[in-house]
Design an enzyme around this catalytic site. Structure first.
Site, PDB file in Angstrom:
ATOM      1  N   ASP A 187      14.187  47.976  62.315  1.00 29.83           N
ATOM      2  CA  ASP A 187      14.114  46.849  61.386  1.00 29.83           C
ATOM      3  C   ASP A 187      14.982  47.050  60.155  1.00 29.83           C
ATOM      4  O   ASP A 187      15.405  48.153  59.817  1.00 29.83           O
ATOM      5  CB  ASP A 187      12.671  46.590  60.973  1.00 29.83           C
ATOM      6  CG  ASP A 187      12.016  47.809  60.340  1.00 29.83           C
ATOM      7  OD1 ASP A 187      12.263  48.938  60.796  1.00 29.83           O
ATOM      8  OD2 ASP A 187      11.256  47.635  59.362  1.00 29.83           O
ATOM      9  N   GLU A 203       9.186  49.461  60.751  1.00 29.06           N
ATOM     10  CA  GLU A 203       8.853  50.652  59.966  1.00 29.06           C
ATOM     11  C   GLU A 203       8.742  50.318  58.487  1.00 29.06           C
ATOM     12  O   GLU A 203       7.891  50.850  57.783  1.00 29.06           O
ATOM     13  CB  GLU A 203       9.913  51.751  60.175  1.00 29.06           C
ATOM     14  CG  GLU A 203       9.580  53.072  59.516  1.00 29.06           C
ATOM     15  CD  GLU A 203       9.875  53.114  58.019  1.00 29.06           C
ATOM     16  OE1 GLU A 203       9.074  53.715  57.269  1.00 29.06           O
ATOM     17  OE2 GLU A 203      10.886  52.550  57.581  1.00 29.06           O
TER      18      GLU A 203
END
Length: 404
Positions: free
Chosen positions: A91, A149
């Site tokens: 991400d 994350e």
């Protein structure tokens, strides 16, 4: 200990096998493609599609849509044996990129400002190499492409959906490209490496009134100010001086004008620590301090205290394995940095709570090229030479853990 950075020549001589050096142009292309299309947590649809397509092309077994956008690739060696997992996050962050580069983010307000595009590229190349060289290891390697994350956290949902089972994972490793270390260095330590992350928001309710008639009020700003100061005593007087901890108030909002005493004040902050034994003490002391000061002034409060990620704690044996591998890749003991703890947080911690493992830093800064901005900065970027080094580190860890 401060590591002496390796010279450019030493980096060029780093022990990277020809087959992985040959992947460097692909690594750069993949990373830059991912960098141009950053996506936030649990929305990594384009990223997941890119990963899935590569795995399909290479004929690598995979499970998709794990915890939404996660993917698990499975590569098997020449014979049955242990199971090692490799974790990479995918991400990006809600940051407007300021870099003027050809691969600049095409999604305004979103940016790979922490290196996860590089992590994904490294994991892809590792999967490819292992699939082409199954005779070099025995057992199974599960490569976990994890969403979210940066928040709200994708590790725990992936674990809940069974990524560490079928087959059961014996150990796990992961790396983070790290601009706090120069290119050609690896940071690896046993025990605590990254801190637990907790957040709090508190609203102080007082009684507003005229700034010239304070005796008729309960000044929420005075109350909140005393709380901000008193919270610092937690680390100074409640935490063992040999334990590292941080209590930071990062936001304070109250009042609107000069001559009005504010009836409410809002403070927000973060707590960080390594020692799991502090998990109960610090939130307890935060509330005790807030409650005591409010009571002494006749104010009230609402506290929202949230635990995000536990501390990243490396297993000693797996950390030793990674360290021994790193020393062969950077080809110099000076390139391995043992003192690499940070109060930053990571949800790799959830994997490490389940199985022994090691999370380590791969130096990626190159100040001479202007590639030394810190993580989460709108001009963050890194020296892509580190990508091939990351693949070599992962492959050698597989070969050593799953030795034939």
């Amino acid at each position: 200990m401060v590591s002496t950075p390796l010279s450019p020549d030493a980096v060029a001589r780093a022990s990277i096998r020809p087959e992985i050096r040959a992947l460097q142009s692909d690594l750069v292309a993949w990373r830059r493609r991912l960098h141009q299309y950053p996506e936030l947590g649990f929305r990594e649809h384009l990223t997941a599609a890119f990963v899935r397509q590569r795995l399909e092309e290479w004929g690598i077994d995979r499970e998709t849509e794990v915890a939404g956008t996660g993917i698990v690739a499975t590569v098997r060696g020449a014979a049955p044996g242990p199971v090692l997992a490799i974790r990479a996050d995918m991400d990006a962050l809600p940051i407007l990129e300021e870099n003027e580069v050809s691969y600049r983010s095409k999604h305004d307000g979103k940016m790979h400002a922490c290196g996860h595009d590089g992590h994904t590229a490294i994991a892809l190349a590792t999967a490819y190499y292992l699939s082409q060289h199954p005779h070099t290891f025995q057992g199974t390697v599960k490569i976990i492409f994890q969403p979210a994350e940066e928040g709200p956290g994708g590790a725990a949902p992936m674990i809940a959906e069974g990524v560490l089972q079928n087959p059961k994972v014996d150990a796990i490793i992961g790396l983070h490209l790290w601009n706090n270390l120069p290119l050609g260095t690896v940071g690896v330590c046993s025990g605590p490496m990254m801190a637990a992350v907790e957040l709090f928001d508190c609203e102080i309710q007082g009684k507003g009134g005229h700034g010239a008639i304070p005796q008729q009020t309960i000044d929420s700003i005075v109350v909140a100010s005393q709380i901000v100061t008193a919270l610092q005593a937690i680390v100074a007087r409640n935490v063992n001086p040999l334990d590292a901890a941080v209590v930071t108030v990062g936001s304070f909002h109250a009042g609107r004008t000069h001559n009005v005493i504010a009836d409410t004040a809002e403070i927000s902050g973060t707590v960080r620590y390594f020692n799991p034994e502090l998990a109960a003490l610090i939130p307890q002391r935060v509330e005790q301090i807030i409650a005591g000061i409010c009571q002494s002034h006749g104010a009230s409060y609402k506290l929202d205290y949230r635990k995000l990620y536990p501390a990243v704690i490396n297993d000693g044996a797996i950390a030793a394995l990674v360290r021994s591998v790193a020393e062969t890749v950077v080809d110099s003991p000076a390139g391995v940095v043992p003192d690499c703890q940070t109060m930053g947080g990571e949800d790799m911690s959830y994997f490490l709570q389940q199985v022994p493992g090691c999370y380590f830093f791969l130096g990626s800064a190159n100040a001479a090229l202007g590639l030394a901005y810190p993580h989460h900065h709108p001009r963050f970027d890194f020296d892509e030479t580190a990508l091939g080094m990351g693949v070599e580190l992962f492959v050698r860890c597989v070969e050593k853990f799953c030795s034939v």
